[in-house]
Write an enzyme that holds these catalytic residues in place. Structure first.
Site, PDB file in Angstrom:
ATOM      1  N   SER A 198     -18.663 -30.880  43.805  1.00 58.34           N
ATOM      2  CA  SER A 198     -18.584 -29.675  44.636  1.00 58.34           C
ATOM      3  C   SER A 198     -19.395 -28.559  43.993  1.00 58.34           C
ATOM      4  CB  SER A 198     -17.131 -29.238  44.784  1.00 58.34           C
ATOM      5  OG  SER A 198     -17.091 -27.955  45.378  1.00 58.34           O
TER       6      SER A 198
ATOM      7  N   MET B 273     -16.907 -20.676  52.847  1.00 65.48           N
ATOM      8  CA  MET B 273     -15.657 -19.913  53.076  1.00 65.48           C
ATOM      9  C   MET B 273     -15.987 -18.561  53.685  1.00 65.48           C
ATOM     10  SD  MET B 273     -13.909 -20.404  49.372  1.00 65.48           S
ATOM     11  CE  MET B 273     -13.924 -21.973  48.511  1.00 65.48           C
TER      12      MET B 273
ATOM     13  N   ASP C 199     -18.890 -26.069  49.918  1.00 69.64           N
ATOM     14  CA  ASP C 199     -17.750 -25.317  50.431  1.00 69.64           C
ATOM     15  C   ASP C 199     -18.200 -23.993  51.017  1.00 69.64           C
ATOM     16  OD1 ASP C 199     -15.427 -26.946  49.607  1.00 69.64           O
ATOM     17  OD2 ASP C 199     -16.231 -26.598  47.599  1.00 69.64           O
TER      18      ASP C 199
ATOM     19  N   MET D 164      -6.588 -31.981  51.611  1.00 66.29           N
ATOM     20  CA  MET D 164      -6.731 -31.075  50.469  1.00 66.29           C
ATOM     21  C   MET D 164      -5.626 -31.359  49.449  1.00 66.29           C
ATOM     22  SD  MET D 164      -9.409 -29.150  51.017  1.00 66.29           S
ATOM     23  CE  MET D 164      -9.175 -28.101  49.575  1.00 66.29           C
TER      24      MET D 164
ATOM     25  N   HIS E 275     -18.085 -28.585  54.017  1.00 67.72           N
ATOM     26  CA  HIS E 275     -16.658 -28.331  54.248  1.00 67.72           C
ATOM     27  C   HIS E 275     -16.529 -26.881  54.695  1.00 67.72           C
ATOM     28  CE1 HIS E 275     -12.471 -27.917  52.066  1.00 67.72           C
ATOM     29  NE2 HIS E 275     -12.369 -27.825  53.381  1.00 67.72           N
TER      30      HIS E 275
ATOM     31  N   HIS F 227     -20.920 -32.023  47.878  1.00 68.28           N
ATOM     32  CA  HIS F 227     -19.909 -31.322  48.679  1.00 68.28           C
ATOM     33  C   HIS F 227     -20.187 -29.825  48.630  1.00 68.28           C
ATOM     34  CE1 HIS F 227     -15.841 -30.962  50.439  1.00 68.28           C
ATOM     35  NE2 HIS F 227     -15.709 -29.886  49.665  1.00 68.28           N
TER      36      HIS F 227
ATOM     37  N   ASP G 288      -9.765 -33.408  48.014  1.00 66.90           N
ATOM     38  CA  ASP G 288     -10.540 -32.286  47.487  1.00 66.90           C
ATOM     39  C   ASP G 288      -9.628 -31.322  46.745  1.00 66.90           C
ATOM     40  OD1 ASP G 288     -12.338 -30.210  47.094  1.00 66.90           O
ATOM     41  OD2 ASP G 288     -12.602 -29.756  49.226  1.00 66.90           O
TER      42      ASP G 288
ATOM     43  N   MET H 183     -14.629 -23.832  55.647  1.00 67.79           N
ATOM     44  CA  MET H 183     -13.320 -23.164  55.547  1.00 67.79           C
ATOM     45  C   MET H 183     -13.458 -21.805  56.207  1.00 67.79           C
ATOM     46  SD  MET H 183     -12.396 -24.277  51.666  1.00 67.79           S
ATOM     47  CE  MET H 183     -14.076 -24.766  51.349  1.00 67.79           C
TER      48      MET H 183
HETATM   49  C1  DX5 Z   1     -11.543 -25.576  47.285  1.00 68.19           C
HETATM   50  C2  DX5 Z   1     -12.764 -26.381  47.571  1.00 68.19           C
HETATM   51  C3  DX5 Z   1     -13.054 -27.466  46.611  1.00 68.19           C
HETATM   52  C4  DX5 Z   1     -13.296 -27.011  45.202  1.00 68.19           C
HETATM   53  C5  DX5 Z   1     -12.747 -28.068  44.287  1.00 68.19           C
HETATM   54  O1  DX5 Z   1     -11.256 -24.786  48.393  1.00 68.19           O
HETATM   55  O2  DX5 Z   1     -12.676 -26.967  48.864  1.00 68.19           O
HETATM   56  O3  DX5 Z   1     -14.128 -28.267  47.062  1.00 68.19           O
HETATM   57  O4  DX5 Z   1     -14.649 -26.826  44.908  1.00 68.19           O
HETATM   58  O5  DX5 Z   1     -12.862 -27.619  42.997  1.00 68.19           O
HETATM   59  P1  DX5 Z   1     -12.103 -28.308  41.777  1.00 68.19           P
HETATM   60  O6  DX5 Z   1     -12.588 -29.719  41.696  1.00 68.19           O
HETATM   61  O7  DX5 Z   1     -12.509 -27.464  40.627  1.00 68.19           O
HETATM   62  O8  DX5 Z   1     -10.642 -28.220  42.087  1.00 68.19           O
HETATM   63 ZN    ZN Z   2     -14.177 -28.481  49.536  1.00 71.28          ZN
END
Ligand code: DX5
Ligand code: ZN
Length: 214
Positions: A6, A34, A32, A135, A63, A30, A173, A65
């Site tokens: 990620s 947000m 993210d 998650m 992903h 991956h 994740d 969010m």
């Molecule tokens: C959290 C993200 C994850 C995050 C995971 O909202 O969706 O993808 O990057 O990070 P680690 O592996 O550090 O928990």
């Molecule tokens: Zn994620």
């Protein structure tokens, strides 16, 4: 089990080098995205994705969010993503419609749920979504502790998919590390996302291999 580093945990001052580590080791990148509304944090946006996409040699998994995720499906597809997920919490009754839109853009469609959403809420989309992102921390931040009950939730989802004779991948994740990777694989997780464990390691390429072979 595939490993998806990620980017959230990468060193943003050296993004090109970080991306090359994923190209050298990861199965999937991956990403993210947000919005500070669906989740209590803001990460990076499409200006980053636009520049990063041409450098990627592994498939990209975006992903989302964000509220109103459908506003961004075309943009995600234009950047060349292979997989795109949105949160059930953001889609409400529009999950099926959103899956169809993602498919119309040629991407694999996934539905994500936070740890407080019962997995049975995903059951109506078995046979429709290509993957389910369960998650293992509350979405919004990297570096959180893995929530153990996720293993049971994955098992329940896998059992329901099998009972219906359907096909779908399970992605997990959050908080994935060397201590829980084997349990994730044993319960049948197909894709494990790992941020901190990969990018905060002295040897990110080795960390991916170790997770995969845990
Ligand atoms: C959290 C993200 C994850 C995050 C995971 O909202 O969706 O993808 O990057 O990070 P680690 O592996 O550090 O928990
Ligand atoms: Zn994620």
């Amino acid at each position: 089990m595939k490993i998806a580093p990620s980017l959230l945990a990468a060193d943003f001052l050296h993004l090109q080098e970080e991306v090359e580590k994923v190209n050298a080791s990861g199965d999937i990148l991956h990403l993210d995205i947000m919005d500070g509304t669906l989740v209590p944090n803001i990460s990076f946006g499409f200006s980053v994705l636009d520049q990063l996409a041409p450098a990627m040699k592994v498939p990209m998994d975006v992903h989302l969010m964000v509220v109103n995720p459908h506003k961004w499906f075309k943009k995600v597809a234009d950047d060349g993503a292979y997989m795109c997920s949105f949160h059930l919490e953001a889609a409400g009754r529009r999950c099926k419609e959103f899956i169809d839109i993602i498919h119309s853009y040629g991407m694999k469609a996934g539905i994500a749920i936070d740890p407080d959403v019962p997995v049975k809420k995903l059951f109506p989309y078995i046979g429709k979504a290509d993957f389910f992102l369960i998650m293992s921390v509350f979405a919004g931040f990297g570096g959180q502790k893995f929530i153990e009950v996720t293993l049971d939730r994955v098992a329940a989802m896998k059992a329901e998919i099998a009972a219906r004779g359907a096909d779908a991948l399970i992605e997990v994740d959050g908080g994935v590390n060397f201590n829980n990777a084997k349990a994730l694989r044993d319960v049948g997780v197909d894709i494990a996302v790992a941020g901190s464990t990969v990018f905060h390691s002295d040897d990110p390429v080795g960390a991916v291999t170790a997770l995969r072979e845990a």
